[in-house]
Scaffold this motif. Sequence first.
Motif, PDB file in Angstrom:
ATOM      1  N   GLU A   7     -35.058  -9.872  35.450  1.00 14.85           N
ATOM      2  CA  GLU A   7     -34.025  -9.266  34.610  1.00 14.85           C
ATOM      3  C   GLU A   7     -33.858  -7.793  34.962  1.00 14.85           C
ATOM      4  O   GLU A   7     -32.738  -7.287  35.040  1.00 14.85           O
ATOM      5  N   GLU A  32     -28.582 -15.392  30.680  1.00 15.83           N
ATOM      6  CA  GLU A  32     -29.353 -15.230  29.454  1.00 15.83           C
ATOM      7  C   GLU A  32     -30.577 -14.386  29.772  1.00 15.83           C
ATOM      8  O   GLU A  32     -31.343 -14.717  30.668  1.00 15.83           O
ATOM      9  N   PHE A  33     -30.761 -13.300  29.022  1.00 16.65           N
ATOM     10  CA  PHE A  33     -31.935 -12.457  29.198  1.00 16.65           C
ATOM     11  C   PHE A  33     -32.877 -12.670  28.026  1.00 16.65           C
ATOM     12  O   PHE A  33     -32.450 -12.706  26.878  1.00 16.65           O
ATOM     13  N   GLU A  39     -30.809  -7.462  27.283  1.00 21.21           N
ATOM     14  CA  GLU A  39     -29.570  -8.140  26.880  1.00 21.21           C
ATOM     15  C   GLU A  39     -28.562  -7.126  26.341  1.00 21.21           C
ATOM     16  O   GLU A  39     -27.376  -7.185  26.668  1.00 21.21           O
ATOM     17  N   LYS A  42     -27.232  -5.107  29.222  1.00 26.12           N
ATOM     18  CA  LYS A  42     -26.300  -5.952  29.977  1.00 26.12           C
ATOM     19  C   LYS A  42     -24.936  -5.962  29.308  1.00 26.12           C
ATOM     20  O   LYS A  42     -23.902  -5.740  29.949  1.00 26.12           O
ATOM     21  N   ASN A  43     -24.919  -6.196  27.996  1.00 24.87           N
ATOM     22  CA  ASN A  43     -23.656  -6.261  27.264  1.00 24.87           C
ATOM     23  C   ASN A  43     -22.924  -4.917  27.254  1.00 24.87           C
ATOM     24  O   ASN A  43     -21.700  -4.882  27.405  1.00 24.87           O
TER      25      ASN A  43
END
Length: 168
Positions: A7, A32-33, A39, A42-43
């Motif tokens: 990740e 999916e993290f 996460e 990422k978003n």
Amino acid sequence: TAIPRREALILQAVLNHPWLLHAHLEDLASLEFRHAGAEKLKNATIDLFAHDGSPDPAALKAELVRQGFTDIMEKIARAITTDDVWGALQEAAPADVIVTWQQLVGLHRQWHSLLKELKEAEQALGADPSEANYLRLRDVKARLSGMEGTEALIEGFGASSGRPARSL
């Protein structure tokens, strides 16, 4: 908690090479993290790129710092303890970045698929402790174990960036 290495590598590749998102935004969005901070980063990265579309790594990182992602970005840097995955590094050539990206995303998807298969096999064995279900569970665990430590490494990796190839 520690960020899983893969990740961290995926995010590092995007932070160092946001131009990747021109062609791979949906790939990143679909991953999916497990780590909540990864996460969120990422978003946030996807949102910034979707609104700005800038391939400038310095501008992207500065905006993420402004939004409060300094700690998670530092955790990502600490999670990567080796330069073996050359294409995630800032100085990597575009060809190496693409190869690394494809391998990291492929490995990440395979890992998550096996985790889902493991849960299903465990549930099946719990519901029906047959030898077939036990063998299925053992097979999934063996495949997961085989993936442990697997990284996006290929012979000659980094050659486009001027990195010398390893010889055996």
